[in-house]
Motif scaffolding. Structure first.
Motif, PDB file in Angstrom:
ATOM      1  N   ARG A  87      20.870 -22.861  -6.249  1.00  0.00           N
ATOM      2  CA  ARG A  87      21.508 -22.359  -5.029  1.00  0.00           C
ATOM      3  C   ARG A  87      20.501 -22.395  -3.892  1.00  0.00           C
ATOM      4  NH1 ARG A  87      22.548 -17.701  -4.214  1.00  0.00           N
ATOM      5  NH2 ARG A  87      24.612 -17.641  -3.258  1.00  0.00           N
ATOM      6  N   ASP A  89      19.833 -20.836  -0.674  1.00  0.00           N
ATOM      7  CA  ASP A  89      20.256 -19.625   0.033  1.00  0.00           C
ATOM      8  C   ASP A  89      19.518 -19.557   1.369  1.00  0.00           C
ATOM      9  OD1 ASP A  89      20.759 -17.082   0.954  1.00  0.00           O
ATOM     10  OD2 ASP A  89      19.748 -16.053  -0.682  1.00  0.00           O
ATOM     11  N   THR A  91      19.605 -17.680   5.063  1.00  0.00           N
ATOM     12  CA  THR A  91      20.162 -16.605   5.881  1.00  0.00           C
ATOM     13  C   THR A  91      19.702 -16.791   7.327  1.00  0.00           C
ATOM     14  OG1 THR A  91      20.037 -15.088   3.991  1.00  0.00           O
ATOM     15  CG2 THR A  91      20.326 -14.114   6.184  1.00  0.00           C
ATOM     16  N   ASN A 119      22.410 -14.798   1.728  1.00  0.00           N
ATOM     17  CA  ASN A 119      23.660 -15.425   2.158  1.00  0.00           C
ATOM     18  C   ASN A 119      24.572 -15.588   0.948  1.00  0.00           C
ATOM     19  OD1 ASN A 119      25.716 -17.026   3.271  1.00  0.00           O
ATOM     20  ND2 ASN A 119      24.279 -18.073   4.627  1.00  0.00           N
ATOM     21  N   PRO A 120      25.737 -14.945   0.935  1.00  0.00           N
ATOM     22  CA  PRO A 120      26.612 -15.048  -0.236  1.00  0.00           C
ATOM     23  C   PRO A 120      27.200 -16.441  -0.432  1.00  0.00           C
ATOM     24  CG  PRO A 120      27.740 -13.920   1.542  1.00  0.00           C
ATOM     25  CD  PRO A 120      26.313 -14.082   1.975  1.00  0.00           C
ATOM     26  N   ARG A 121      27.225 -17.233   0.632  1.00  0.00           N
ATOM     27  CA  ARG A 121      27.719 -18.604   0.508  1.00  0.00           C
ATOM     28  C   ARG A 121      26.545 -19.558   0.676  1.00  0.00           C
ATOM     29  NH1 ARG A 121      32.752 -21.635   3.551  1.00  0.00           N
ATOM     30  NH2 ARG A 121      32.288 -23.731   2.779  1.00  0.00           N
ATOM     31  N   ALA A 122      26.009 -19.988  -0.435  1.00  0.00           N
ATOM     32  CA  ALA A 122      24.856 -20.873  -0.421  1.00  0.00           C
ATOM     33  C   ALA A 122      25.311 -22.323  -0.526  1.00  0.00           C
ATOM     34  CB  ALA A 122      23.918 -20.527  -1.576  1.00  0.00           C
ATOM     35  N   ALA A 123      24.344 -23.230  -0.429  1.00  0.00           N
ATOM     36  CA  ALA A 123      24.605 -24.656  -0.599  1.00  0.00           C
ATOM     37  C   ALA A 123      23.915 -25.125  -1.873  1.00  0.00           C
ATOM     38  CB  ALA A 123      24.095 -25.442   0.617  1.00  0.00           C
ATOM     39  N   ARG A 188      26.048  -6.373   1.121  1.00  0.00           N
ATOM     40  CA  ARG A 188      27.071  -7.099   1.873  1.00  0.00           C
ATOM     41  C   ARG A 188      28.228  -6.172   2.233  1.00  0.00           C
ATOM     42  NH1 ARG A 188      27.532 -10.841  -1.467  1.00  0.00           N
ATOM     43  NH2 ARG A 188      29.527 -10.427  -2.504  1.00  0.00           N
ATOM     44  N   PRO A 200      28.393 -18.235   6.905  1.00  0.00           N
ATOM     45  CA  PRO A 200      28.297 -19.015   5.657  1.00  0.00           C
ATOM     46  C   PRO A 200      27.472 -20.276   5.856  1.00  0.00           C
ATOM     47  CG  PRO A 200      30.432 -19.348   6.677  1.00  0.00           C
ATOM     48  CD  PRO A 200      29.754 -18.267   7.476  1.00  0.00           C
ATOM     49  N   ASP A 202      27.844 -23.347   5.492  1.00  0.00           N
ATOM     50  CA  ASP A 202      28.850 -24.388   5.310  1.00  0.00           C
ATOM     51  C   ASP A 202      28.375 -25.693   5.955  1.00  0.00           C
ATOM     52  OD1 ASP A 202      29.037 -23.785   7.990  1.00  0.00           O
ATOM     53  OD2 ASP A 202      31.036 -22.870   7.849  1.00  0.00           O
TER      54      ASP A 202
END
Length: 231
Positions: A87, A89, A91, A119-123, A188, A200, A202
């Motif tokens: 992940r 992450d 932020t 960051n709850p939405r990672a790449a 969060r 996110p 994204d």
């Protein structure tokens, strides 16, 4: 490159957690212990465990000396990135600053709290490769050992960038492949109650970072093609 699967919560005993990789992470652990001693002596406060801080979410402005972006720059230079299940992450710094201030100004807890600001939405690495491809770069995901060999060989050439050898050697430290995931749910939720939501990671945010680094000349304008496809 095995990873631990049990997520770390703010309530885990820090002395039972795996030792961080690298001196930087270890210095954070030492700082936590000193802070805990201060709490035991009667001081108030909180511990904020931040993930990897990235650039501004609106402008994409980001510092160049972060190990991850140096790894990505090296990868784009040779048209290859390591195929690692990890992940990524990131932020945004502007959100992180607002979050720390908001949490610090909230009503104090009876026990000094620990916050996980991630960051709850990672790449993932495939997402990074796709972001590069959207800017017209040809980037292939290759086995880690092959990627390390590409950088090490280039680093040994006369007048080459010796930093490439260090980047290749520190891929585990840079990506945190041996560290456990972090549970940031409680932090969060608390931030959500304060009206703060992390942007996110994204495609739009990745593109903003890539555009900034390309515009400022940090990332190469083009990349050579390796055989293979981005997955």
């Amino acid at each position: 490159m095995g990873r631990r699967t049990a997520a770390v919560t703010p309530h885990h005993d820090r002395d039972q957690l795996p030792v961080p990789e690298g001196g930087y992470g270890q210095s954070k652990r030492a700082a936590e212990r000193l802070t805990a001693q201060a709490f035991s002596a009667g001081l108030s406060g909180a511990i904020h465990r931040l993930g990897r801080i990235s650039g501004d979410a609106d402008s994409g402005l980001c510092q160049r000396n972060d190990g991850l972006w140096m790894l990505i720059r090296a990868g784009l230079r040779f048209g290859a990135l390591p195929d690692v299940d990890v992940r990524i992450d990131l932020t945004p710094v502007d959100f992180a600053a607002r979050a720390v201030v908001a949490l610090s100004q909230a009503a104090p807890a009876r026990t000094p709290p620990t916050f996980h600001l991630h960051n709850p939405r990672a790449a993932d690495m495939a997402g990074v490769a796709r972001a590069a491809s959207r800017l017209g770069r040809t980037v292939t995901l290759v086995p880690v050992e092959q990627w390390q060999q590409i950088l090490t060989t280039a680093g040994r050439r006369e007048a080459a960038d010796r930093m490439l050898m260090l980047i290749a050697r520190l891929v585990d430290d840079t990506l945190g492949t041996r560290m456990p995931p972090v549970d940031s749910t409680r932090t969060r939720d608390r931030l959500g109650a304060l009206g703060l939501v992390c942007p996110p990671l994204d495609d739009a945010l990745l593109d903003r970072y890539f555009a900034y680094f390309t515009r400022t000349g940090f990332l190469p304008a083009d990349t050579p093609a390796l055989s293979g496809t981005v997955r």
